[in-house]
Design a protein around this motif. Structure first.
Motif, PDB file in Angstrom:
ATOM      1  N   ILE A   1       0.863  -1.181   0.000  1.00 57.01           N
ATOM      2  CA  ILE A   1       0.000   0.000   0.000  1.00 57.01           C
ATOM      3  C   ILE A   1       0.899   1.230   0.000  1.00 57.01           C
ATOM      4  O   ILE A   1       1.764   1.374   0.869  1.00 57.01           O
ATOM      5  CB  ILE A   1      -0.934   0.039   1.225  1.00 57.01           C
ATOM      6  CG1 ILE A   1      -1.788  -1.239   1.308  1.00 57.01           C
ATOM      7  CG2 ILE A   1      -1.804   1.288   1.178  1.00 57.01           C
ATOM      8  CD1 ILE A   1      -2.776  -1.425   0.183  1.00 57.01           C
ATOM      9  N   TRP A   2       0.689   2.116  -0.965  1.00 55.21           N
ATOM     10  CA  TRP A   2       1.530   3.294  -1.134  1.00 55.21           C
ATOM     11  C   TRP A   2       0.720   4.565  -0.887  1.00 55.21           C
ATOM     12  O   TRP A   2      -0.419   4.677  -1.310  1.00 55.21           O
ATOM     13  CB  TRP A   2       2.105   3.340  -2.558  1.00 55.21           C
ATOM     14  CG  TRP A   2       2.974   2.167  -2.887  1.00 55.21           C
ATOM     15  CD1 TRP A   2       2.578   0.962  -3.395  1.00 55.21           C
ATOM     16  CD2 TRP A   2       4.393   2.082  -2.725  1.00 55.21           C
ATOM     17  NE1 TRP A   2       3.656   0.138  -3.563  1.00 55.21           N
ATOM     18  CE2 TRP A   2       4.791   0.793  -3.160  1.00 55.21           C
ATOM     19  CE3 TRP A   2       5.367   2.966  -2.256  1.00 55.21           C
ATOM     20  CZ2 TRP A   2       6.118   0.371  -3.137  1.00 55.21           C
ATOM     21  CZ3 TRP A   2       6.689   2.557  -2.243  1.00 55.21           C
ATOM     22  CH2 TRP A   2       7.052   1.270  -2.669  1.00 55.21           C
ATOM     23  N   GLY A   3       1.341   5.526  -0.221  1.00 54.15           N
ATOM     24  CA  GLY A   3       0.678   6.796   0.051  1.00 54.15           C
ATOM     25  C   GLY A   3       1.367   7.936  -0.674  1.00 54.15           C
ATOM     26  O   GLY A   3       2.586   8.108  -0.570  1.00 54.15           O
ATOM     27  N   LYS A   4       0.599   8.731  -1.442  1.00 56.28           N
ATOM     28  CA  LYS A   4       1.123   9.909  -2.129  1.00 56.28           C
ATOM     29  C   LYS A   4       1.093  11.066  -1.135  1.00 56.28           C
ATOM     30  O   LYS A   4       0.033  11.484  -0.679  1.00 56.28           O
ATOM     31  CB  LYS A   4       0.248  10.222  -3.352  1.00 56.28           C
ATOM     32  CG  LYS A   4       0.914  11.169  -4.355  1.00 56.28           C
ATOM     33  CD  LYS A   4       1.826  10.432  -5.311  1.00 56.28           C
ATOM     34  CE  LYS A   4       2.175  11.249  -6.558  1.00 56.28           C
ATOM     35  NZ  LYS A   4       3.301  12.189  -6.360  1.00 56.28           N
ATOM     36  N   CYS A   5       2.255  11.586  -0.798  1.00 52.20           N
ATOM     37  CA  CYS A   5       2.402  12.535   0.311  1.00 52.20           C
ATOM     38  C   CYS A   5       2.059  13.955  -0.118  1.00 52.20           C
ATOM     39  O   CYS A   5       2.937  14.820  -0.279  1.00 52.20           O
ATOM     40  CB  CYS A   5       3.822  12.467   0.862  1.00 52.20           C
ATOM     41  SG  CYS A   5       4.263  10.845   1.499  1.00 52.20           S
ATOM     42  N   GLU A   6       0.761  14.210  -0.265  1.00 50.68           N
ATOM     43  CA  GLU A   6       0.320  15.522  -0.748  1.00 50.68           C
ATOM     44  C   GLU A   6       0.493  16.628   0.288  1.00 50.68           C
ATOM     45  O   GLU A   6       0.431  17.813  -0.053  1.00 50.68           O
ATOM     46  CB  GLU A   6      -1.127  15.438  -1.217  1.00 50.68           C
ATOM     47  CG  GLU A   6      -1.315  14.577  -2.456  1.00 50.68           C
ATOM     48  CD  GLU A   6      -0.482  15.072  -3.631  1.00 50.68           C
ATOM     49  OE1 GLU A   6      -0.736  16.197  -4.100  1.00 50.68           O
ATOM     50  OE2 GLU A   6       0.433  14.350  -4.065  1.00 50.68           O
TER      51      GLU A   6
END
Length: 340
Positions: free
Chosen positions: A33-38
């Protein structure tokens, strides 16, 4: 070491945010699971992208001229992004916001020099809704434009040309699923469209909070809401222009309580202080990952959006009294601090 090249101007800092593997969610889902660090954007949220594209689009169409004013109705983060972009380009900003949003967002907008107009929260059909109030103000203000983020498709274009391309590049084209919640619909629609252009087999899932109508719409074809949520900036009761044609393959409904589990775990276990919309997105990504694993995909790669920083919700999500007043679970350390 990967050293970022210098940028020629501050607006170039918007986008190209890091992508990080989330250990706890990956273990729970049985896949990556990958999180885009906005929260790494200058305005600390994903909405910086839409703000930049909408203002640039208005300039290109000749509607926004030097010294002009950008007016928008927003739950806060888009307004913050607009204020920063407008400051950098020499425009004034007026933001109309429901008065039940976090104090931190209000204080931030004022600190950025935006004129802040607070209105009571109400249904979209009510002329007093914050979107309608902001549109009327733009019509009555000389030299002003209305950003209109919900139906301005420059919003989703930011994610077709930006976020989706970044995700494809950062994963080396190895992405099986993407999910996030919808507010305006620009992120889920834009990322979905951009990724589908690369690979039709990428599964795009809507993660909807309680109180929103889109889960029922995509599951059963009817705009119908159930329950409620305290999450800010997500949840929609209509099909906005940004959502038209969104390639949604499946949908999940996530409660505030489940989202808060992941807000708490991401901070306690991985050192990421996030808002509730990010926690709901993470829970949705886990659900999507489990779905893909159950279908027999080999270590599917699933990405989601970490929308903004939790520092924007210190008076709400990270406040024991506020959580208790909403009948929501209080993080252990907050409860201990409250009784100390």
């Amino acid at each position: 070491m990967n050293i970022t090249q210098p940028f020629g101007d501050t607006l170039a800092l918007i986008g190209n945010t890091p992508l990080v593997r989330l250990a706890g969610p990956s273990e729970t889902a049985g896949c990556d699971i990958w999180g885009k660090c906005e929260f790494a954007n200058p305005g600390s949220s994903v909405k910086d992208r839409a703000a930049l594209y909408m203002i640039r689009d208005a300039e290109e169409r000749g509607e926004l001229k030097p010294g002009g004013t950008v007016i928008e109705g927003t739950a806060g983060n888009t307004g913050i992004g607009i204020a920063l972009v407008a400051n950098a380009l020499g425009y004034k900003t007026v933001i109309v916001m429901p008065d039940n949003q976090s104090k931190e967002k209000m204080d931030t907008l004022r600190a950025l020099g935006a004129q802040l107009v607070l209105v009571p929260p109400t249904k979209y059909a009510d002329p007093a809704h914050f979107q309608h109030v902001s549109r009327r103000m733009a019509e009555e203000t000389e030299g002003a434009i209305w950003a209109g983020q919900f139906d301005n498709v420059a919003n989703r274009k930011a994610h077709i040309e930006g976020t989706a391309q970044e995700l494809w590049h950062q994963t080396g084209g190895r992405i099986d699923g993407f999910t996030c919640a919808a507010g305006t619909g620009g992120t889920i629609a834009g990322v979905g469209m951009g990724l589908k252009e690369k690979d039709e087999n990428v599964r795009i899932a809507l993660t909807d909070p309680h109180g929103a109508a889109l889960y029922n719409y995509f599951a059963h074809g009817e705009l119908k809401s159930e329950g409620s949520s305290v999450a800010e900036g997500i949840g929609q009761g209509r099909i906005t222009a940004n959502l038209e044609g969104a390639p949604i393959d499946t949908q999940f409904r996530i409660s505030d309580e489940e989202g808060l589990v992941w807000v708490e775990r991401m901070l306690r276990e991985e050192g990421l202080c996030l808002g509730l919309s990010s926690g709901i997105n993470v829970a949705g990504a886990i659900a999507l990952g489990k779905q893909l694993v159950a279908e027999g995909r080999d270590n599917p790669q699933v990405a989601t959006i970490l929308c903004d920083t939790g520092f924007r919700y210190l008076s709400t999500l990270y406040n024991a009294e506020w959580l208790a007043s909403k009948d929501l679970p209080v993080f252990d350390w907050l409860a201990q601090a409250a009784t100390a």
